[in-house]
Enzyme design. Sequence first.
Site, PDB file in Angstrom:
ATOM      1  N   SER A 165     -52.459  55.548  54.698  1.00  0.00           N
ATOM      2  CA  SER A 165     -52.081  54.718  55.223  1.00  0.00           C
ATOM      3  C   SER A 165     -52.467  52.923  54.330  1.00  0.00           C
ATOM      4  O   SER A 165     -53.440  52.664  53.439  1.00  0.00           O
ATOM      5  CB  SER A 165     -53.999  54.341  56.524  1.00  0.00           C
ATOM      6  OG  SER A 165     -53.255  55.456  57.311  1.00  0.00           O
ATOM      7  N   THR A 199     -45.734  56.405  54.428  1.00  0.00           N
ATOM      8  CA  THR A 199     -47.125  56.965  55.130  1.00  0.00           C
ATOM      9  C   THR A 199     -47.447  57.072  56.261  1.00  0.00           C
ATOM     10  O   THR A 199     -46.065  57.680  56.670  1.00  0.00           O
ATOM     11  CB  THR A 199     -47.939  55.146  55.530  1.00  0.00           C
ATOM     12  OG1 THR A 199     -46.287  54.421  56.617  1.00  0.00           O
ATOM     13  CG2 THR A 199     -48.133  54.560  54.633  1.00  0.00           C
ATOM     14  N   LEU A 200     -47.636  57.754  57.507  1.00  0.00           N
ATOM     15  CA  LEU A 200     -47.617  58.891  58.619  1.00  0.00           C
ATOM     16  C   LEU A 200     -46.528  57.819  59.245  1.00  0.00           C
ATOM     17  O   LEU A 200     -45.328  58.454  59.816  1.00  0.00           O
ATOM     18  CB  LEU A 200     -48.634  58.484  59.286  1.00  0.00           C
ATOM     19  CG  LEU A 200     -49.498  59.628  60.593  1.00  0.00           C
ATOM     20  CD1 LEU A 200     -48.632  60.724  59.989  1.00  0.00           C
ATOM     21  CD2 LEU A 200     -50.066  59.458  61.126  1.00  0.00           C
ATOM     22  N   LYS A 221     -42.716  42.023  65.175  1.00  0.00           N
ATOM     23  CA  LYS A 221     -42.817  41.955  64.144  1.00  0.00           C
ATOM     24  C   LYS A 221     -42.536  40.515  64.178  1.00  0.00           C
ATOM     25  O   LYS A 221     -43.486  39.611  63.384  1.00  0.00           O
ATOM     26  CB  LYS A 221     -42.321  42.160  62.375  1.00  0.00           C
ATOM     27  CG  LYS A 221     -43.044  44.126  62.702  1.00  0.00           C
ATOM     28  CD  LYS A 221     -44.546  44.178  61.987  1.00  0.00           C
ATOM     29  CE  LYS A 221     -44.827  44.960  61.894  1.00  0.00           C
ATOM     30  NZ  LYS A 221     -46.412  45.460  62.056  1.00  0.00           N
ATOM     31  N   ILE A 279     -43.246  51.944  52.190  1.00  0.00           N
ATOM     32  CA  ILE A 279     -44.764  52.632  51.704  1.00  0.00           C
ATOM     33  C   ILE A 279     -44.480  54.019  52.575  1.00  0.00           C
ATOM     34  O   ILE A 279     -44.875  54.097  53.799  1.00  0.00           O
ATOM     35  CB  ILE A 279     -45.498  51.968  51.499  1.00  0.00           C
ATOM     36  CG1 ILE A 279     -45.326  50.788  50.735  1.00  0.00           C
ATOM     37  CG2 ILE A 279     -47.032  52.442  51.408  1.00  0.00           C
ATOM     38  CD1 ILE A 279     -47.051  49.629  51.019  1.00  0.00           C
ATOM     39  N   GLY A 307     -56.344  50.695  62.021  1.00  0.00           N
ATOM     40  CA  GLY A 307     -55.247  51.053  60.698  1.00  0.00           C
ATOM     41  C   GLY A 307     -55.231  52.317  60.208  1.00  0.00           C
ATOM     42  O   GLY A 307     -54.786  52.663  59.718  1.00  0.00           O
ATOM     43  N   TYR A 358     -34.974  49.634  62.953  1.00  0.00           N
ATOM     44  CA  TYR A 358     -36.167  49.263  62.925  1.00  0.00           C
ATOM     45  C   TYR A 358     -36.331  48.488  64.212  1.00  0.00           C
ATOM     46  O   TYR A 358     -37.367  48.417  65.265  1.00  0.00           O
ATOM     47  CB  TYR A 358     -36.806  48.013  61.316  1.00  0.00           C
ATOM     48  CG  TYR A 358     -37.961  47.944  61.806  1.00  0.00           C
ATOM     49  CD1 TYR A 358     -38.973  48.686  61.405  1.00  0.00           C
ATOM     50  CD2 TYR A 358     -38.479  46.823  61.790  1.00  0.00           C
ATOM     51  CE1 TYR A 358     -40.364  48.523  60.510  1.00  0.00           C
ATOM     52  CE2 TYR A 358     -39.422  46.059  61.386  1.00  0.00           C
ATOM     53  CZ  TYR A 358     -40.786  46.957  61.475  1.00  0.00           C
ATOM     54  OH  TYR A 358     -42.004  47.130  61.328  1.00  0.00           O
TER      55      TYR A 358
HETATM   56  P1  NAD Z   1     -50.076  54.129  59.174  1.00  0.00           P
HETATM   57  O1  NAD Z   1     -49.333  55.271  60.539  1.00  0.00           O
HETATM   58  O2  NAD Z   1     -51.066  55.284  58.492  1.00  0.00           O
HETATM   59  O3  NAD Z   1     -50.985  52.725  59.556  1.00  0.00           O
HETATM   60  C1  NAD Z   1     -50.540  53.029  61.832  1.00  0.00           C
HETATM   61  C2  NAD Z   1     -51.887  53.003  62.274  1.00  0.00           C
HETATM   62  O4  NAD Z   1     -51.576  52.275  63.625  1.00  0.00           O
HETATM   63  C3  NAD Z   1     -52.535  53.849  62.347  1.00  0.00           C
HETATM   64  O5  NAD Z   1     -53.345  54.495  61.624  1.00  0.00           O
HETATM   65  C4  NAD Z   1     -52.497  54.269  63.989  1.00  0.00           C
HETATM   66  O6  NAD Z   1     -53.996  55.448  64.258  1.00  0.00           O
HETATM   67  C5  NAD Z   1     -52.869  52.719  64.163  1.00  0.00           C
HETATM   68  N1  NAD Z   1     -52.443  52.564  65.877  1.00  0.00           N
HETATM   69  C6  NAD Z   1     -50.609  52.780  66.175  1.00  0.00           C
HETATM   70  N2  NAD Z   1     -51.046  52.198  67.320  1.00  0.00           N
HETATM   71  C7  NAD Z   1     -52.764  52.767  68.457  1.00  0.00           C
HETATM   72  C8  NAD Z   1     -53.388  51.713  69.060  1.00  0.00           C
HETATM   73  N3  NAD Z   1     -52.732  51.989  70.522  1.00  0.00           N
HETATM   74  N4  NAD Z   1     -54.268  51.590  68.732  1.00  0.00           N
HETATM   75  C9  NAD Z   1     -54.786  51.895  68.044  1.00  0.00           C
HETATM   76  N5  NAD Z   1     -54.286  52.196  66.538  1.00  0.00           N
HETATM   77  C10 NAD Z   1     -53.328  52.070  66.848  1.00  0.00           C
HETATM   78  O7  NAD Z   1     -49.115  53.589  58.700  1.00  0.00           O
HETATM   79  P2  NAD Z   1     -48.535  52.223  58.094  1.00  0.00           P
HETATM   80  O8  NAD Z   1     -47.906  52.414  57.126  1.00  0.00           O
HETATM   81  O9  NAD Z   1     -49.862  52.279  57.047  1.00  0.00           O
HETATM   82  O10 NAD Z   1     -49.410  51.148  58.323  1.00  0.00           O
HETATM   83  C11 NAD Z   1     -49.707  49.661  58.564  1.00  0.00           C
HETATM   84  C12 NAD Z   1     -49.359  48.580  59.217  1.00  0.00           C
HETATM   85  O11 NAD Z   1     -48.406  48.372  57.885  1.00  0.00           O
HETATM   86  C13 NAD Z   1     -48.615  48.737  60.225  1.00  0.00           C
HETATM   87  O12 NAD Z   1     -48.782  47.065  61.095  1.00  0.00           O
HETATM   88  C14 NAD Z   1     -47.018  48.654  59.969  1.00  0.00           C
HETATM   89  O13 NAD Z   1     -46.040  48.079  60.757  1.00  0.00           O
HETATM   90  C15 NAD Z   1     -47.303  47.829  58.575  1.00  0.00           C
HETATM   91  N6  NAD Z   1     -46.131  48.209  56.815  1.00  0.00           N
HETATM   92  C16 NAD Z   1     -46.174  49.684  57.233  1.00  0.00           C
HETATM   93  C17 NAD Z   1     -44.427  49.579  55.960  1.00  0.00           C
HETATM   94  C18 NAD Z   1     -44.304  51.079  55.202  1.00  0.00           C
HETATM   95  O14 NAD Z   1     -43.021  50.981  54.779  1.00  0.00           O
HETATM   96  N7  NAD Z   1     -45.265  52.170  55.972  1.00  0.00           N
HETATM   97  C19 NAD Z   1     -43.793  48.470  55.367  1.00  0.00           C
HETATM   98  C20 NAD Z   1     -44.765  46.845  55.780  1.00  0.00           C
HETATM   99  C21 NAD Z   1     -45.634  46.841  56.992  1.00  0.00           C
HETATM  100  O1  0WE Z   2     -43.966  49.438  60.855  1.00  0.00           O
HETATM  101  C1  0WE Z   2     -43.092  50.077  60.390  1.00  0.00           C
HETATM  102  C2  0WE Z   2     -43.381  51.266  61.186  1.00  0.00           C
HETATM  103  C3  0WE Z   2     -43.536  51.567  62.639  1.00  0.00           C
HETATM  104  C4  0WE Z   2     -43.767  52.665  63.253  1.00  0.00           C
HETATM  105  C5  0WE Z   2     -43.511  53.547  62.897  1.00  0.00           C
HETATM  106  C6  0WE Z   2     -43.196  54.621  64.155  1.00  0.00           C
HETATM  107  C7  0WE Z   2     -43.093  56.630  63.792  1.00  0.00           C
HETATM  108  C8  0WE Z   2     -43.598  57.039  64.623  1.00  0.00           C
HETATM  109  C9  0WE Z   2     -43.522  52.350  64.394  1.00  0.00           C
HETATM  110  N1  0WE Z   2     -43.630  53.066  65.379  1.00  0.00           N
HETATM  111  C10 0WE Z   2     -43.693  54.318  65.103  1.00  0.00           C
HETATM  112  N2  0WE Z   2     -43.478  55.333  66.042  1.00  0.00           N
HETATM  113  C11 0WE Z   2     -43.150  56.754  66.339  1.00  0.00           C
HETATM  114  O2  0WE Z   2     -43.418  57.266  66.854  1.00  0.00           O
HETATM  115  N3  0WE Z   2     -42.546  50.350  59.515  1.00  0.00           N
HETATM  116  C12 0WE Z   2     -42.639  49.161  58.808  1.00  0.00           C
HETATM  117  C13 0WE Z   2     -42.712  50.857  58.364  1.00  0.00           C
HETATM  118  C14 0WE Z   2     -40.483  51.243  58.486  1.00  0.00           C
HETATM  119  O3  0WE Z   2     -40.363  51.859  59.972  1.00  0.00           O
HETATM  120  C15 0WE Z   2     -39.258  51.496  60.292  1.00  0.00           C
HETATM  121  C16 0WE Z   2     -38.457  51.703  58.949  1.00  0.00           C
HETATM  122  C17 0WE Z   2     -39.627  51.154  57.538  1.00  0.00           C
HETATM  123  C18 0WE Z   2     -39.247  50.506  56.845  1.00  0.00           C
HETATM  124  C19 0WE Z   2     -38.147  52.354  61.405  1.00  0.00           C
HETATM  125  C20 0WE Z   2     -36.328  52.010  60.639  1.00  0.00           C
HETATM  126  C21 0WE Z   2     -36.024  51.676  59.721  1.00  0.00           C
HETATM  127  C22 0WE Z   2     -37.078  51.178  58.407  1.00  0.00           C
END
Ligand code: NAD
Ligand code: 0WE
Length: 256
Positions: free
Chosen positions: A19, A193-194, A162, A191, A13, A155
């Site tokens: 990330s 992130t991408l 989730k 947070i 990930g 979401y």
């Molecule tokens: P991120 O975009 O840096 O990481 C998401 C990762 O998923 C990327 O590295 C992407 O390449 C990978 N990915 C997507 N599809 C894939 C596939 N088919 N095979 C392999 N890898 C794949 O964003 P992040 O916020 O660091 O997300 C990491 C985790 O944290 C996710 O599970 C996300 O739901 C969770 N999360 C994020 C937040 C937030 O606000 N950013 C909050 C709580 C939980």
């Molecule tokens: O888990 C996530 C994001 C996961 C995610 C994000 C994307 C954006 C780009 C899954 N799929 C995609 N597909 C894409 O094409 N988070 C916890 C971050 C997040 O995402 C939200 C949030 C929060 C927080 C979406 C709506 C509302 C709140």
Amino acid sequence: MGLMTGKRGIIFGVANEMSIAWGIAQQLREQGAELAFTYLNEALEKRVRPLAESLDASLILPCNVASDAEIEAVFKAVEQQWGSIDFVVHAVAFADRNDLKQPFSQTSREGFAMAMDISAYSLVAITRCAAPLMNEGGSIVTLSYLGATRAVPNYNVMGVAKAALESAVRYLAAELGEKGIRVNAISAGPIRTLAASGIANFRAKIKLMDDYAPLRRTVTQTEVGNSAVYLLSDLGSGVTGEVHLVDAGFNVVVSA
Ligand code: NAD
Ligand code: 0WE
């Protein structure tokens, strides 16, 4: 001696230096862990390889978690290189962008299945491959979000995925406990992130945390990483099947 000295594990990930998986990897390395990394595709390899090399990674491998064959290939390579592993970090999620903005009832069968496959089932497939290679005291951590248990605006299908992921954590923990393997989730606050970029109103969600969360701020990737160190190290040896909150806003009700 670090908390992770002598332990080896694999991180799924990392996309870039923002990330959450990268925050976790840095804290694990600081505590002495030996790390392997996977990246989704060639475009991301360019970003992930230099990051992984900066933490002296032993293995850097491609893996689309929608493919059982690619997951199996990763663990075959890990077995050849190391023989056994101690931990896995699963920090992967994906849903169709449109499903994160249109009304939830508009979610298509295909969109629902894809979000479930990549964001929830992949933990099951990864755990199935990891468990036979895991040493006693092995530990698996995945990442979740508040939307698993509350209806967070937009979401949508990711919240359903989730919820399935958090349930899978409990079933995997119940099954693998007898092998000395623990499985937990960290539910992190929002947070930048991408995966958060391009989410409508993400700034507003951050602002809510800054205004109302007990700590009056969002959590950082490093703070999530420190919780992961606890769960992946022997400090967490009694903790399994749990959803650990690193989210200062989880229990606050906003009122006038
Ligand atoms: P991120 O975009 O840096 O990481 C998401 C990762 O998923 C990327 O590295 C992407 O390449 C990978 N990915 C997507 N599809 C894939 C596939 N088919 N095979 C392999 N890898 C794949 O964003 P992040 O916020 O660091 O997300 C990491 C985790 O944290 C996710 O599970 C996300 O739901 C969770 N999360 C994020 C937040 C937030 O606000 N950013 C909050 C709580 C939980
Ligand atoms: O888990 C996530 C994001 C996961 C995610 C994000 C994307 C954006 C780009 C899954 N799929 C995609 N597909 C894409 O094409 N988070 C916890 C971050 C997040 O995402 C939200 C949030 C929060 C927080 C979406 C709506 C509302 C709140």
